[in-house]
Design an enzyme around this catalytic site. Structure first.
Site, PDB file in Angstrom:
ATOM      1  N   ASP A 299       3.413  -4.596  11.355  1.00  0.00           N
ATOM      2  CA  ASP A 299       3.976  -4.572  10.002  1.00  0.00           C
ATOM      3  C   ASP A 299       3.479  -5.806   9.245  1.00  0.00           C
ATOM      4  O   ASP A 299       3.719  -6.940   9.660  1.00  0.00           O
ATOM      5  CB  ASP A 299       5.505  -4.580  10.076  1.00  0.00           C
ATOM      6  N   ASN A 307       1.150  -6.348  -3.934  1.00  0.00           N
ATOM      7  CA  ASN A 307       1.219  -5.361  -5.016  1.00  0.00           C
ATOM      8  C   ASN A 307       1.792  -5.966  -6.296  1.00  0.00           C
ATOM      9  O   ASN A 307       1.315  -5.689  -7.400  1.00  0.00           O
ATOM     10  CB  ASN A 307       2.070  -4.170  -4.586  1.00  0.00           C
ATOM     11  N   ASP A 316      -4.116  -1.673  -1.775  1.00  0.00           N
ATOM     12  CA  ASP A 316      -4.849  -0.635  -1.044  1.00  0.00           C
ATOM     13  C   ASP A 316      -6.027  -1.228  -0.282  1.00  0.00           C
ATOM     14  O   ASP A 316      -6.294  -0.859   0.873  1.00  0.00           O
ATOM     15  CB  ASP A 316      -5.345   0.437  -2.007  1.00  0.00           C
ATOM     16  N   GLU A 342       3.100  -0.360   4.739  1.00  0.00           N
ATOM     17  CA  GLU A 342       2.298  -1.383   5.411  1.00  0.00           C
ATOM     18  C   GLU A 342       2.483  -1.352   6.924  1.00  0.00           C
ATOM     19  O   GLU A 342       2.190  -2.329   7.620  1.00  0.00           O
ATOM     20  CB  GLU A 342       2.681  -2.764   4.877  1.00  0.00           C
TER      21      GLU A 342
END
Length: 447
Positions: A299, A307, A316, A342
């Site tokens: 993770d 973001n 991305d 993620e």
């Protein structure tokens, strides 16, 4: 009725300085223009040196008709295959171009390639926004150069034009050499061009294409080699090539759709459903052979900040970079998937928890060293560095006898890693820390 509204929009002419070609990397532009200049020069010289006979025009006309009919019959399939492809696209034109290379003088080979690719550009790829005109010209150039190379290499085994050579073995060897050299030449030009276009994303698969891509190109060239013999001895049998080519293209499209359904579209890793299905097979195998495997739940820490700070495009690119890292650092028979957001998961076949902890620690360290060059939503360049990840490790059968139990244990270990400060690896051996979380996860799964 508004007549004007019914008319199709007119094609807009773009000034030379505004061509999409000039927006590509400088070295790619230099290489592309150089290969096109060499091809043009060789073709002009060929027009001055090689005579064109009536028989040549007949063969040219036959190949042109066969190729255009084939393209029209498979136009929708070709468009879909091109849309879905993420590696160098194999358009299968070489089934007609290899015979042209060995049977026609070079000037007609160039003209035939121009006809085929102009037709492909308008009919098959014309409505695909990512296929710019300069890409079609580049593809045609690669095809012409490959045909010239094939003809040059094959000529060493022939005493004259292939249609006048009486030595059957020499003809067979020339065809085989033509197939091999055509494949090698096209691959070499394509690899250099792809590298110069995006050197920072250059991976073996991106440059060379997959095994299936190369097998398809070789298969098409082999069929083209057989077409040479058909045209030499029984030209009417050439129509029998249509059905196998049609079935081959449909089969490749079906395979692409199948792969698309099994993979995460953003990263190219296995999606959650496919990963779980294949993981269940690993459980059955491990139970049958009394072996073990381990699962890594990975993770990214504070991914939302990427973001929020740079935009989703940058996020991305970060996910894609991590996916590429995981593919590089795992074996071909390991299962690497994305569970969403993620969160990534890796199944290490045959690995004990101790071995998996060492692998997870290596991956964690490499993640901290990742440098991702990307851009914000408004196009401003940005570099993402110093990212970290929390990784949970669980092994079968110690952490559970089913895949869901092992996943739950690895997921619980991730939460312990996050609660412990992030950027660390935690295994299920830490029973005291994991016990409360394991209980809550198990209760959640049973509810």
């Amino acid at each position: 009725m508004n007549r004007q509204a019914e008319d199709p929009p007119r094609r807009r002419w773009v000034a030379i300085r505004d061509w999409a070609l000039w927006k590509r990397p400088r070295h790619w532009v230099y290489f592309t223009l150089s290969t096109e200049a060499v091809t043009l020069g060789l073709t002009i010289a060929a027009f001055l040196v090689f005579p064109i006979t009536t028989r040549d025009m007949g063969v040219f006309a036959l190949l042109a008709v066969l190729g255009l009919v084939h393209t029209e019959a498979t136009r929708k399939i070709e468009r879909m295959r091109r849309t879905l492809n993420v590696t160098p696209h194999i358009n299968m034109t070489s089934v007609w171009m290899l015979p042209a290379a060995l049977l026609l003088p070079p000037p007609l080979v160039a003209v035939l390639a121009a006809v085929f690719y102009a037709h492909l550009g308008v009919r098959s790829w014309g409505n695909l926004k990512h296929v710019a005109a300069h890409k079609t010209v580049t593809n045609a150039t690669t095809m012409i150069l490959s045909c010239y190379a094939a003809l040059f290499a094959a000529s060493f085994f022939l005493s004259g034009p292939i249609d006048t050579t009486v030595d059957i073995e020499a003809v067979a060897i020339a065809v085989i050499v033509g197939v091999v050299v055509h494949f090698a030449a096209a691959l070499a030009v394509t690899v250099v061009a792809l590298y110069l276009a995006e050197p920072d994303k250059a991976t073996p698969e991106r440059l060379l294409g997959s095994y299936d891509d190369n097998a398809l190109e070789l298969t098409t060239l082999c069929l083209g080699g057989l077409m040479v013999l058909v045209l030499l001895h029984q030209p009417m049998l050439s129509v029998l090539m249509f059905f196998p080519m049609f079935v081959l293209q449909r089969s490749m499209l079906a395979k692409q759709l199948e792969e698309m359904a099994s993979k995460d579209l953003k990263t190219g890793l296995l999606n959650a459903v496919t990963w779980h299905n294949r993981g269940e097979r690993e459980v059955s195998r491990a139970a049958r052979t009394s072996t073990e495997f381990s699962v890594l739940m990975i993770d990214l820490d504070y991914f939302k900040k990427i973001n929020d700070s740079y935009g989703h495009l940058a996020g991305d690119d970060m996910l894609i970079a991590l996916a590429d890292l995981l593919k590089r650092e795992t074996r071909s028979h390991d299962l690497v998937g994305r569970f969403g957001g993620e969160e990534f998961v890796v199944l290490l076949a045959g690995a004990s928890e101790l071995e998996a902890l060492a692998a997870a620690e290596r991956i964690r360290g490499l993640i901290t060293e990742l440098v991702v060059s990307t851009q914000t939503n408004d196009g401003s360049p940005v570099t993402i560095t110093e990212r970290t990840a929390s990784i949970g490790v669980a092994a079968y059968p110690n952490a559970g006898l089913t895949l869901d139990e092992v996943l739950a244990a690895a997921d619980a270990a991730v939460y312990v890693a996050k609660e412990g400060g992030r950027n660390r690896v935690v295994g299920t051996a830490n029973r005291e820390a994991l016990a409360p979380r394991l209980v809550s996860v198990t209760a959640l799964m049973m509810s």
